[in-house]
Design an enzyme around this catalytic site. Structure first.
Site, short mmCIF file in Angstrom:
data_model
loop_
_atom_site.label_atom_id
_atom_site.label_comp_id
_atom_site.label_asym_id
_atom_site.label_seq_id
_atom_site.Cartn_x
_atom_site.Cartn_y
_atom_site.Cartn_z
N GLU A 21 0.83 -1.21 0.00
CA GLU A 21 0.00 0.00 0.00
C GLU A 21 0.87 1.26 0.00
O GLU A 21 0.50 2.27 -0.61
CB GLU A 21 -0.93 0.00 1.21
CG GLU A 21 -1.99 -1.06 1.16
CD GLU A 21 -2.82 -1.11 2.42
OE1 GLU A 21 -4.05 -0.92 2.31
OE2 GLU A 21 -2.25 -1.33 3.51
N TYR A 53 -14.36 26.98 2.32
CA TYR A 53 -14.25 25.56 1.95
C TYR A 53 -12.99 25.29 1.13
O TYR A 53 -12.52 24.16 1.07
CB TYR A 53 -15.50 25.06 1.23
CG TYR A 53 -15.99 25.87 0.06
CD1 TYR A 53 -15.39 25.77 -1.18
CD2 TYR A 53 -17.08 26.72 0.21
CE1 TYR A 53 -15.85 26.50 -2.26
CE2 TYR A 53 -17.56 27.45 -0.87
CZ TYR A 53 -16.93 27.34 -2.10
OH TYR A 53 -17.40 28.07 -3.16
N GLU A 72 -7.73 6.31 10.77
CA GLU A 72 -8.04 7.07 11.98
C GLU A 72 -6.98 8.15 12.23
O GLU A 72 -7.30 9.26 12.65
CB GLU A 72 -8.12 6.15 13.21
CG GLU A 72 -9.24 5.15 13.16
CD GLU A 72 -8.93 3.84 12.46
OE1 GLU A 72 -9.68 2.88 12.68
OE2 GLU A 72 -7.96 3.77 11.66
N LYS A 98 -11.29 4.27 2.17
CA LYS A 98 -10.36 3.66 1.22
C LYS A 98 -11.21 2.92 0.19
O LYS A 98 -12.00 2.03 0.52
CB LYS A 98 -9.41 2.69 1.91
CG LYS A 98 -8.41 2.05 0.96
CD LYS A 98 -7.48 1.09 1.67
CE LYS A 98 -6.44 1.88 2.42
NZ LYS A 98 -5.33 1.02 2.91
#
Length: 118
Positions: A21, A53, A72, A98
């Site tokens: 990954e 934004y 997290e 993901k």
């Protein structure tokens, strides 16, 4: 009070616990919503009276570029920066997903959701 919401911010990043990954990377989706007082902005029509934004999007993209093993962890970093840099934000919810995770099954995405109030 009011809310500013960014939906489906798409980012390519290198998060995850697997070595592959970190090398290959994958697609991610970030959704966030902040609560703030929008009364002044609704009357003044001035950008400085609201939560920009564009600023939120920049924080997300910058933090998603910093590798983390866990979703997290990256979500918490994004929250920390939002609360640090945008002092009028009273509460926030963030979802980091993901897309097509490597879990050995047909799963569209995995997501974590964090919430915080100032």
């Amino acid at each position: 009070m009011g809310k500013v919401k960014l939906s489906n911010i798409r980012v390519y990043a290198h998060h995850g616990c697997l070595r592959e990954e970190a090398i290959i990377g994958s697609d991610y989706r970030v959704d966030l919503e902040v609560e703030t007082n929008l009364e002044k902005a609704s009357q003044s029509d001035n950008l400085e009276d609201t939560v920009d934004y564009v600023h939120l999007n920049r924080i997300v993209k910058e933090e998603m570029n910093v590798r983390s093993k866990l979703l997290e962890h990256v979500a918490k970093r994004i929250m920390d920066r939002v609360f640090s840099e945008l002092t009028t934000v009273e509460a926030m919810e963030i979802s980091v997903s993901k897309i097509n995770p490597p879990i050995g099954g047909d799963v569209e995405m995995v997501s974590i959701i964090l919430q915080r109030t100032r």
